[in-house]
Design a protein around this motif. Sequence first.
Motif, PDB file in Angstrom:
ATOM      1  N   THR A  14      52.554  82.921  25.716  1.00  0.00           N
ATOM      2  CA  THR A  14      52.469  82.062  26.804  1.00  0.00           C
ATOM      3  C   THR A  14      52.685  82.188  28.105  1.00  0.00           C
ATOM      4  OG1 THR A  14      54.705  82.461  26.101  1.00  0.00           O
ATOM      5  CG2 THR A  14      53.462  80.697  24.673  1.00  0.00           C
ATOM      6  N   ARG A  15      53.804  83.304  28.577  1.00  0.00           N
ATOM      7  CA  ARG A  15      53.668  83.084  30.124  1.00  0.00           C
ATOM      8  C   ARG A  15      52.941  83.772  30.819  1.00  0.00           C
ATOM      9  NH1 ARG A  15      58.767  87.748  29.541  1.00  0.00           N
ATOM     10  NH2 ARG A  15      57.137  89.428  28.230  1.00  0.00           N
ATOM     11  N   GLY A 284      55.664  90.431  33.036  1.00  0.00           N
ATOM     12  CA  GLY A 284      56.447  89.071  32.279  1.00  0.00           C
ATOM     13  C   GLY A 284      56.275  87.945  32.934  1.00  0.00           C
ATOM     14  N   ALA A 285      55.137  87.432  34.274  1.00  0.00           N
ATOM     15  CA  ALA A 285      55.266  86.849  34.050  1.00  0.00           C
ATOM     16  C   ALA A 285      53.573  86.948  35.050  1.00  0.00           C
ATOM     17  CB  ALA A 285      55.930  85.478  35.591  1.00  0.00           C
ATOM     18  N   GLN A 349      58.037  80.814  36.271  1.00  0.00           N
ATOM     19  CA  GLN A 349      58.429  80.928  34.539  1.00  0.00           C
ATOM     20  C   GLN A 349      58.566  79.853  33.898  1.00  0.00           C
ATOM     21  OE1 GLN A 349      59.467  83.688  33.037  1.00  0.00           O
ATOM     22  NE2 GLN A 349      59.858  85.411  35.122  1.00  0.00           N
ATOM     23  N   LYS A 352      56.111  77.884  30.579  1.00  0.00           N
ATOM     24  CA  LYS A 352      56.373  78.459  29.163  1.00  0.00           C
ATOM     25  C   LYS A 352      56.861  76.465  29.540  1.00  0.00           C
ATOM     26  CE  LYS A 352      61.084  79.184  29.618  1.00  0.00           C
ATOM     27  NZ  LYS A 352      61.103  79.538  31.441  1.00  0.00           N
TER      28      LYS A 352
END
Length: 480
Positions: A14-15, A284-285, A349, A352
């Motif tokens: 998703t990220r 993470g992004a 972020q 999502k």
Amino acid sequence: MNVQPLILCGGSGTRMWPLSREQFPKQLLSLAGESSMLQATVQRLNGLPLAGAGLAAPILIGNEEYRFLMAEQLRQIGVVHGGMLLEPCGRNTAPALTLGALLARADGDDPVLVIMPADHVIQDEAAFRAAVAVALPLADAGRLVTFGICPTAPETGYGYIRVGEPLGEGASLVEQFVEKPDQATAQGYLDSGRYLWNGGIFVIKASVWLARMAQCRPDILAACEAAFAGRQQDMDFVRPDQAAFAACPAESIDYAVMEPLTAAGKNTGEVAVVPLDARWSDVGAWSALWEIGDKDAAGNVFKGDVLAVDTANSLVMASSRLVATVGLQDVVVVETDDAILVADRRQIQKVKDVVGQLKAAGRSETSSHRKVHRPWGWYDSIDCGPRFQVKRIVVNPGGVLSLQMHHHRAEHWIVVTGTARVSRGDETFLVSENESTYIPLGTTHRLENPGKLPLEMIEVQSGSYLGEDDIVRFEDRYGR
């Protein structure tokens, strides 16, 4: 000492949308080099100074949905895995590691596990191997060793490790694991010099992990033992019992074992930390990919066919066509065949939320790409309309599609490259380059690539319904 790499391949995709999807998560993507993140992780221990120890083939723990993709990516780099555990459902990292430890001990061995998430980027691999070399004897002696990432900023998105008494040889006791801090607390951690980021990489002997699970979370251990005892072997895949694993509590390695062993000064030597300064990122992004990327003079990171005018401090990734930007700053642009993301890099972020809206609308862009991978190769739906669909199909050498039939569509096959072996009803024949054949509606058929080169063909479907669920399979090599 035997060293067993254990690769955790979970992820929801998703990220890093729209490149990552539920059926194609980020660890399968080539985000920071030519190799995918999974391939880079598998190869990360190559050249590890073992001083007589043996390095076993990696065990992978991943999802049913992309099992063939994981196997194919290892085949591409010539790596034979030591087992591929398929989780029936996601239960976080503690159950995943427990299953991996049970598999590593199944033949009576007791290796030291090097536990690595498949979706991290480590740019200084020599520094990583040096840290592993420090951790191995500590783990072999019975300690649970984690790696603490040397912080470069007051990051609020990571948990931290407070470093305790030194053990020598570049390691220390863990004084405490602490949760993600606010900005002021994170700055204090950075200024103190006593804190490291919790990177989620561990080195632990298999028997030691199982013993600590029995001590800290016997309920998780019992569920994993039941699931492993009921496992089934499917080709290269190990399938734990679905019902037993579904009953397992979901918990992380840290919450299940590491934090209980170090809470309130309890650590009497069991848990150690080795600092890791290796240009690490968990990506993470999309902003993290910009941070670790090679930037031009204007601070941009580009990948693919990109033309930029008056653009600064931006990440632009093109997958299938030219992407041109004009007068942009601090943006992320990610282009794929079926979706394009344009976002403020400082608010990335919120991607999502986009994925959440797509899921709520039942859109397929959350689960798969236009190009869909199968165990035999892949297909790309290049055009469609009322009562027709056109696909580009590539079958790997030796690949075999299932023996199947369709109730609602007929198919025309045109071979572009290679040779196809076609079974149609009672017939079996070859179709070579620039030749074609026709599969009438309701006819049993199969497609194979008997050659040593990929088979590429164009398929034109016509009929009243063209969905992928209009497939009746009679035989399938891949157990679908």
